[in-house]
Design a protein around this motif. Sequence first.
Motif, PDB file in Angstrom:
ATOM      1  N   LYS A 104       1.171  -1.534   0.346  1.00  8.28           N
ATOM      2  CA  LYS A 104      -0.098  -0.442   0.045  1.00  8.28           C
ATOM      3  C   LYS A 104       0.786   1.259   0.039  1.00  8.28           C
ATOM      4  CE  LYS A 104      -3.557  -2.479   2.213  1.00  8.28           C
ATOM      5  NZ  LYS A 104      -5.664  -2.334   3.288  1.00  8.28           N
ATOM      6  N   MET A 105       1.670   0.880   0.569  1.00  2.95           N
ATOM      7  CA  MET A 105       2.907   2.157   0.901  1.00  2.95           C
ATOM      8  C   MET A 105       3.648   2.144  -0.239  1.00  2.95           C
ATOM      9  SD  MET A 105       2.366   3.176   4.696  1.00  2.95           S
ATOM     10  CE  MET A 105       0.897   3.376   5.615  1.00  2.95           C
ATOM     11  N   LYS A 106       4.131   0.757  -1.026  1.00  2.00           N
ATOM     12  CA  LYS A 106       4.972   1.423  -1.756  1.00  2.00           C
ATOM     13  C   LYS A 106       6.675   0.960  -1.051  1.00  2.00           C
ATOM     14  CE  LYS A 106       2.048   0.568  -4.602  1.00  2.00           C
ATOM     15  NZ  LYS A 106       1.647  -1.371  -4.970  1.00  2.00           N
ATOM     16  N   ALA A 107       7.050   0.149   0.082  1.00  2.32           N
ATOM     17  CA  ALA A 107       7.938   0.374   0.689  1.00  2.32           C
ATOM     18  C   ALA A 107       8.841  -0.724   0.099  1.00  2.32           C
ATOM     19  CB  ALA A 107       7.631   0.921   2.295  1.00  2.32           C
ATOM     20  N   SER A 108      10.137  -0.138   0.485  1.00  4.93           N
ATOM     21  CA  SER A 108      11.375  -1.437   0.350  1.00  4.93           C
ATOM     22  C   SER A 108      11.118  -2.216   1.490  1.00  4.93           C
ATOM     23  CB  SER A 108      12.973  -0.926  -0.704  1.00  4.93           C
ATOM     24  OG  SER A 108      13.201  -0.595   0.746  1.00  4.93           O
ATOM     25  N   LEU A 157      -8.429 -11.278  15.773  1.00  2.00           N
ATOM     26  CA  LEU A 157      -9.908 -10.671  15.336  1.00  2.00           C
ATOM     27  C   LEU A 157      -9.536  -9.791  15.362  1.00  2.00           C
ATOM     28  CD1 LEU A 157     -11.507 -12.066  18.875  1.00  2.00           C
ATOM     29  CD2 LEU A 157     -12.043 -12.411  17.058  1.00  2.00           C
ATOM     30  N   VAL A 158      -8.710  -8.634  15.554  1.00  2.00           N
ATOM     31  CA  VAL A 158      -8.695  -7.602  14.788  1.00  2.00           C
ATOM     32  C   VAL A 158      -7.727  -7.521  13.716  1.00  2.00           C
ATOM     33  CG1 VAL A 158      -6.316  -5.183  14.685  1.00  2.00           C
ATOM     34  CG2 VAL A 158      -7.716  -6.137  16.960  1.00  2.00           C
ATOM     35  N   LEU A 159      -7.091  -8.920  13.141  1.00  2.00           N
ATOM     36  CA  LEU A 159      -6.128  -9.208  11.731  1.00  2.00           C
ATOM     37  C   LEU A 159      -7.754  -9.546  10.600  1.00  2.00           C
ATOM     38  CD1 LEU A 159      -3.353 -10.896  12.511  1.00  2.00           C
ATOM     39  CD2 LEU A 159      -3.996  -8.728  11.775  1.00  2.00           C
ATOM     40  N   LYS A 169     -10.030  -2.517   6.031  1.00  7.83           N
ATOM     41  CA  LYS A 169      -9.529  -1.979   5.848  1.00  7.83           C
ATOM     42  C   LYS A 169      -8.153  -1.683   5.269  1.00  7.83           C
ATOM     43  CE  LYS A 169     -14.002   1.508   6.055  1.00  7.83           C
ATOM     44  NZ  LYS A 169     -13.968   2.945   6.728  1.00  7.83           N
ATOM     45  N   VAL A 170      -7.493  -2.052   6.541  1.00  9.88           N
ATOM     46  CA  VAL A 170      -6.341  -2.127   6.815  1.00  9.88           C
ATOM     47  C   VAL A 170      -5.306  -3.118   6.071  1.00  9.88           C
ATOM     48  CG1 VAL A 170      -3.851  -1.886   8.156  1.00  9.88           C
ATOM     49  CG2 VAL A 170      -6.651  -0.210   8.538  1.00  9.88           C
ATOM     50  N   THR A 171      -5.850  -4.930   6.756  1.00  9.52           N
ATOM     51  CA  THR A 171      -6.144  -5.772   6.211  1.00  9.52           C
ATOM     52  C   THR A 171      -6.237  -6.428   6.233  1.00  9.52           C
ATOM     53  OG1 THR A 171      -6.859  -6.703   8.249  1.00  9.52           O
ATOM     54  CG2 THR A 171      -5.295  -5.942   9.355  1.00  9.52           C
ATOM     55  N   SER A 172      -7.559  -6.327   5.421  1.00 16.16           N
ATOM     56  CA  SER A 172      -8.351  -6.733   4.028  1.00 16.16           C
ATOM     57  C   SER A 172      -9.065  -8.043   4.676  1.00 16.16           C
ATOM     58  CB  SER A 172      -7.112  -7.559   2.911  1.00 16.16           C
ATOM     59  OG  SER A 172      -6.551  -6.633   2.270  1.00 16.16           O
ATOM     60  N   GLY A 173      -8.870  -8.140   5.535  1.00 14.73           N
ATOM     61  CA  GLY A 173     -10.145  -9.184   6.602  1.00 14.73           C
ATOM     62  C   GLY A 173      -9.403 -10.906   6.542  1.00 14.73           C
TER      63      GLY A 173
END
Length: 325
Positions: free
Chosen positions: A79-83, A127-129, A134-138
């Motif tokens: 999502k942030m295109k980091a290396s 459970l959070v994951l 929105k962040v983890t794609s469930g």
Amino acid sequence: MKRASNYRPYLEAAAAVLVLLVPVAVQNLYLIHMANGIGITVIVALGLNLLTGYAGQISIGHAAFFAMGAYTTAILMTKMKASFWAALPASALVASTFGVVVGRPTLKLKGAYLAMATIGIGEITQLVLLNWTKVTSGAMGIKGIPAPRIGGLEIVSEAQFFYLIFAVMILMFWITDRILGSEIGRALIAVRENETAAEVMGIDVARLKLLAFTVSTCFAGIAGSLVTVWVGYVSPYGFGFKESVAFLCMVLAGGMGYRFGPVIGVVVLALGREVFRVFNDYQLVVYGLLLVLVIVFMPAAGSSRRMTLGSVASALAISRSRCSP
């Protein structure tokens, strides 16, 4: 006559050379794949051995910090295109930061109560994951994680990952060795043997336990980062209670408080999984039996280690009954 310890650097150098030759000598890609998985798991077990084997603190929720490292790398790289080389230390930082936040209150507990608290941390993390879609794609997980690069070289083959994983593993061994050979290492053992006596000697027990927990979670985060780029995919289902129990049993199987114990334990259990695949549905039962055998037959186990093992057994029994229908 030279002491045996004088030969240790030569033995370690010889072992390193043999490891480097594995991808050349072994042509079976599946065996190299297994070796890569073992290398990543050893990194988690090294940190857990520092916490449980040397500091005498129990964690049956280390898969949570493994997951934090994995998801940090996955999110940063997709999502942030980091290396990968930016995501790896970020994963270690995120896992160790949560280690500090979680460890400060939970390490006030002892024995089976501490073990149960860490189980709760693992359950909450999963459970959070699953629900923070929105962040983890469930439940779908995060796909398409790019391979790491060194200059113009993209690391994609099992042999290339072997060298990356084992380079990091050797670095973790070196860090562990430096810690255990220092005053901190001796203080950790003092805390494990008798917390009250350690406090009387002037050791800041709470701070030292938190340090061991933080380093241990940092190692788990690094391993999670590696497994993410190695597999190229991450989902919540690979970081559950069963994985946490497996990590702990690997430390116990190799011998708590032995420097090379994590390697022995990981290799034994990894090979055991391959040989006894038919029993995969009964892994928790097998781990429970292993734990009983370790408590009964573990060589040179002092009373403090047996108390730690007994607390682990109690926590596992409680959690097992909780999971039963």
